[in-house]
Scaffold this active site. Structure first.
Site, mmCIF file in Angstrom:
data_model
loop_
_atom_site.group_PDB
_atom_site.id
_atom_site.type_symbol
_atom_site.label_atom_id
_atom_site.label_comp_id
_atom_site.label_asym_id
_atom_site.label_seq_id
_atom_site.Cartn_x
_atom_site.Cartn_y
_atom_site.Cartn_z
ATOM 1 N N ASP A 98 0.791 -1.239 0.000
ATOM 2 C CA ASP A 98 0.000 0.000 0.000
ATOM 3 C C ASP A 98 0.822 1.287 0.000
ATOM 4 O OD1 ASP A 98 1.105 -0.033 2.515
ATOM 5 O OD2 ASP A 98 -0.714 -0.729 3.507
ATOM 6 N N GLU A 120 -0.327 -9.203 -0.975
ATOM 7 C CA GLU A 120 -0.881 -8.622 0.267
ATOM 8 C C GLU A 120 -2.073 -7.715 -0.068
ATOM 9 O OE1 GLU A 120 1.811 -7.458 3.783
ATOM 10 O OE2 GLU A 120 0.599 -5.653 3.490
ATOM 11 N N GLU A 134 -2.165 5.063 2.995
ATOM 12 C CA GLU A 134 -2.103 3.630 2.647
ATOM 13 C C GLU A 134 -3.476 3.008 2.394
ATOM 14 O OE1 GLU A 134 -0.422 5.028 5.143
ATOM 15 O OE2 GLU A 134 1.674 4.755 4.598
ATOM 16 N N HIS A 208 6.419 5.594 12.743
ATOM 17 C CA HIS A 208 6.743 6.393 11.571
ATOM 18 C C HIS A 208 5.531 6.885 10.779
ATOM 19 C CE1 HIS A 208 5.969 2.520 9.649
ATOM 20 N NE2 HIS A 208 5.728 3.193 8.554
ATOM 21 N N ARG A 210 2.552 8.643 8.886
ATOM 22 C CA ARG A 210 2.275 10.050 8.612
ATOM 23 C C ARG A 210 1.217 10.626 9.541
ATOM 24 N NH1 ARG A 210 3.908 11.973 3.094
ATOM 25 N NH2 ARG A 210 5.390 10.354 2.613
ATOM 26 N N HIS A 241 13.303 5.529 12.388
ATOM 27 C CA HIS A 241 13.113 5.693 10.940
ATOM 28 C C HIS A 241 13.974 6.871 10.461
ATOM 29 C CE1 HIS A 241 11.059 6.635 7.163
ATOM 30 N NE2 HIS A 241 10.353 5.511 7.267
HETATM 31 C C1 UD1 Z 1 6.735 4.881 3.440
HETATM 32 C C2 UD1 Z 1 5.309 4.437 3.077
HETATM 33 C C3 UD1 Z 1 4.641 3.764 4.260
HETATM 34 C C4 UD1 Z 1 5.496 2.666 4.834
HETATM 35 C C5 UD1 Z 1 6.878 3.203 5.120
HETATM 36 C C6 UD1 Z 1 7.753 2.077 5.572
HETATM 37 C C7 UD1 Z 1 4.147 5.897 1.521
HETATM 38 C C8 UD1 Z 1 3.249 7.045 1.375
HETATM 39 N N1 UD1 Z 1 4.498 5.601 2.764
HETATM 40 O O1 UD1 Z 1 6.597 5.911 4.407
HETATM 41 O O2 UD1 Z 1 3.414 3.196 3.826
HETATM 42 O O3 UD1 Z 1 4.915 2.208 6.023
HETATM 43 O O4 UD1 Z 1 7.446 3.779 3.933
HETATM 44 O O5 UD1 Z 1 8.848 2.527 6.294
HETATM 45 O O6 UD1 Z 1 4.521 5.280 0.560
HETATM 46 N N2 UD1 Z 1 14.374 8.383 4.340
HETATM 47 C C9 UD1 Z 1 15.743 8.294 4.204
HETATM 48 N N3 UD1 Z 1 16.284 7.074 3.905
HETATM 49 C C10 UD1 Z 1 15.536 5.948 3.751
HETATM 50 C C11 UD1 Z 1 14.151 6.040 3.896
HETATM 51 C C12 UD1 Z 1 13.584 7.262 4.183
HETATM 52 O O7 UD1 Z 1 16.456 9.260 4.342
HETATM 53 O O8 UD1 Z 1 16.117 4.884 3.481
HETATM 54 C C13 UD1 Z 1 13.763 9.688 4.651
HETATM 55 C C14 UD1 Z 1 13.780 10.638 3.438
HETATM 56 O O9 UD1 Z 1 14.067 11.922 3.895
HETATM 57 C C15 UD1 Z 1 12.325 10.561 2.944
HETATM 58 C C16 UD1 Z 1 11.582 10.366 4.276
HETATM 59 O O10 UD1 Z 1 12.412 9.504 5.035
HETATM 60 O O11 UD1 Z 1 11.962 11.735 2.261
HETATM 61 C C17 UD1 Z 1 10.184 9.809 4.150
HETATM 62 O O12 UD1 Z 1 10.152 8.645 3.316
HETATM 63 P P1 UD1 Z 1 8.773 8.246 2.548
HETATM 64 O O13 UD1 Z 1 9.014 7.028 1.751
HETATM 65 O O14 UD1 Z 1 8.239 9.443 1.836
HETATM 66 O O15 UD1 Z 1 7.762 7.973 3.716
HETATM 67 P P2 UD1 Z 1 7.764 6.874 4.854
HETATM 68 O O16 UD1 Z 1 7.246 7.529 6.077
HETATM 69 O O17 UD1 Z 1 9.060 6.189 4.908
HETATM 70 N N1 UDP Z 2 12.288 -3.476 10.283
HETATM 71 C C1 UDP Z 2 13.664 -3.574 10.050
HETATM 72 N N2 UDP Z 2 14.514 -2.775 10.765
HETATM 73 C C2 UDP Z 2 14.070 -1.888 11.673
HETATM 74 C C3 UDP Z 2 12.669 -1.776 11.892
HETATM 75 C C4 UDP Z 2 11.796 -2.580 11.169
HETATM 76 O O1 UDP Z 2 14.107 -4.376 9.228
HETATM 77 O O2 UDP Z 2 14.890 -1.205 12.301
HETATM 78 C C5 UDP Z 2 11.371 -4.341 9.493
HETATM 79 C C6 UDP Z 2 10.312 -5.091 10.276
HETATM 80 O O3 UDP Z 2 10.784 -6.348 10.693
HETATM 81 C C7 UDP Z 2 9.183 -5.217 9.281
HETATM 82 C C8 UDP Z 2 9.332 -4.006 8.394
HETATM 83 O O4 UDP Z 2 10.636 -3.494 8.652
HETATM 84 O O5 UDP Z 2 9.352 -6.367 8.458
HETATM 85 C C9 UDP Z 2 8.289 -2.998 8.719
HETATM 86 O O6 UDP Z 2 8.594 -1.824 8.067
HETATM 87 P P1 UDP Z 2 7.964 -0.430 8.467
HETATM 88 O O7 UDP Z 2 7.511 -0.462 9.877
HETATM 89 O O8 UDP Z 2 8.951 0.599 8.048
HETATM 90 O O9 UDP Z 2 6.744 -0.321 7.458
HETATM 91 P P2 UDP Z 2 5.227 -0.845 7.507
HETATM 92 O O10 UDP Z 2 5.242 -2.303 7.721
HETATM 93 O O11 UDP Z 2 4.549 -0.071 8.584
HETATM 94 O O12 UDP Z 2 4.697 -0.448 6.170
#
Ligand code: UD1
Ligand code: UDP
Length: 374
Positions: A98, A120, A134, A208, A210, A241
């Site tokens: 999602d 999923e 999501e 994490h 939003r 995160h």
């Molecule tokens: C995204 C997904 C969310 C999922 C989450 C998993 C959307 C809208 N949201 O949210 O469904 O649960 O990923 O973690 O698709 N960043 C880094 N390095 C990384 C990852 C993130 O620097 O490896 C920072 C960046 O500044 C980026 C910010 O995190 O702009 C937000 O990342 P983004 O993918 O937009 O949103 P998530 O909250 O991670």
């Molecule tokens: N996870 C990881 N390292 C971390 C925290 C979470 O590998 O430090 C894994 C966790 O086991 C799970 C996945 O990341 O499989 C969940 O990701 P996240 O919570 O970012 O996203 P969501 O599942 O909420 O979309």
């Protein structure tokens, strides 16, 4: 007969973890040609998973930017996938879950009239803004998809309720259980636990979403600090995160405490092994809600809704919401009431037998009339 070209498209950590078992199975099966496309909506958190599972993307769109917005992610992914799909000509595209990558990739598949498989599929809260974005991402993807790989009968029922065709819905289990089978190892050493003694109780936190960011998250962090202060035998570990807004708030509200460790995101095998050793988990994550019931670790879900009612029914998850007082009461109860704690600490995995990827390949082979020679 030519191999079926299966293009997997994903961009974030959880998608990568749950797509990895499918990609590894595709690589071993000569009926299929695997084409891995990553958007890199996440960069470091995605790369860590790719490295652990030894996945080398065929195409890397490398789109992540600081402060990226839903619009910039969607438009960049959509426009860049155009050429990729034209060039690679997949027979089927698989997306997962999602995220914004998932929605944009699904739209790209539709524009190119390529069959779309949703892994999923069928998870629902039925609340438009919870989780945001999501819930609408998965509903929209399910409108576009041709084949639905649903983790449980509950998600199958959700799709039937929306009048999707029964014959295209397959209950496979969740591929996260396939992944868990390869990562959990009771003998694994976890360096960051070095200073933690046998008598201390580990509490794991991840946050994490939003809809929780901002004041809600700040209030929750403040309350969590007070809880740790009041229970001297606890240690809180929070792999934060990489979102800069979350990083700074975590430092402000939970930093500089001798029993709170704010650490970098962990490799998924380390994270699973840490989960297995925790007394209690607090989270707003989706994936963690699926993993914890398989490990028998109680989880307080810091959200107003959950699309994972199976974990609640199994007894491992409790949806506590985001009000600090409710969270405080729930944590205090689990730290002081052993009867209540034991009621939740049972390993009962509602998400399948760890063979979801194998089933997904069998279903694709059948859909495309491939010979059974895997
Ligand atoms: C995204 C997904 C969310 C999922 C989450 C998993 C959307 C809208 N949201 O949210 O469904 O649960 O990923 O973690 O698709 N960043 C880094 N390095 C990384 C990852 C993130 O620097 O490896 C920072 C960046 O500044 C980026 C910010 O995190 O702009 C937000 O990342 P983004 O993918 O937009 O949103 P998530 O909250 O991670
Ligand atoms: N996870 C990881 N390292 C971390 C925290 C979470 O590998 O430090 C894994 C966790 O086991 C799970 C996945 O990341 O499989 C969940 O990701 P996240 O919570 O970012 O996203 P969501 O599942 O909420 O979309």
């Amino acid at each position: 007969m030519a191999a079926l070209k299966v293009m997997t498209i994903f961009g974030t950590r959880p998608e990568a973890i749950k797509m990895a078992p499918i990609i590894k199975a595709l690589e071993k099966d000569q009926r299929f040609e695997s084409i891995v496309v990553v958007t890199a909506q996440h960069r470091q958190m995605l790369d860590a998973v790719l490295e652990l599972f030894a996945i080398k993307p065929d195409v890397d769109l490398n789109i992540m930017r600081p402060k990226q917005t839903l619009t910039t992610i969607t438009t960049t992914v959509l426009s860049q996938l155009d050429q990729v799909i034209c060039r690679k000509k997949p027979d089927i595209i698989l997306v997962h879950g999602d995220t914004t990558t998932t929605l944009a990739a699904s739209l790209a598949a539709y524009y190119h009239q390529i069959k779309l498989g949703h892994v999923e599929a069928g998870l629902r809260t039925w609340q438009k803004y919870s989780p945001f974005p999501e819930e609408m991402n998965r509903q929209l993807v399910d409108v576009l998809a041709d084949i639905y790989f649903v983790p449980t009968k509950t998600s199958q029922q959700n799709l039937l309720q929306e009048h999707h065709t029964d014959a295209q819905i397959y209950v496979t289990g969740n591929t996260v259980i396939d992944a868990l089978k390869t990562t959990v190892d009771q003998t694994a050493t976890l360096p960051f636990l070095k200073g933690v003694t046998e008598r201390q109780r580990l509490i794991l936190l991840t946050m994490h979403r939003r809809e929780n960011q901002g004041l809600t998250m700040r209030r929750i962090f403040k309350m969590i600090r007070q809880i740790i202060d009041r229970h001297p035998d606890t240690v809180l570990i929070y792999p934060v995160h990489l979102n800069p807004a979350i990083q700074s708030m975590a430092q402000e509200e939970l930093g500089n405490h001798e029993r709170i460790q704010l650490i970098k995101p962990l490799e998924v095998d380390e994270f699973h092994n840490l989960m297995a050793r925790c007394y209690l988990i607090m989270t707003d994550s989706g994936g963690v809600q699926e993993e914890a019931p398989a490990l028998g670790v109680p989880v307080l879900v810091l959200r107003e809704t959950t699309e994972r009612p199976e974990g609640v029914a199994a007894g491992t998850l409790r949806l506590v919401g985001t009000q600090p007082v409710a969270i405080e009461q729930a944590v205090d109860e689990l730290l002081t009431n052993q009867v209540r704690y034991q009621e939740m600490a049972h390993a009962q995995n509602p998400y399948g037998d760890g063979r979801a990827a194998e089933r997904i390949l069998t279903i694709m082979a059948r859909e495309f009339g491939l010979a059974d020679i895997g």
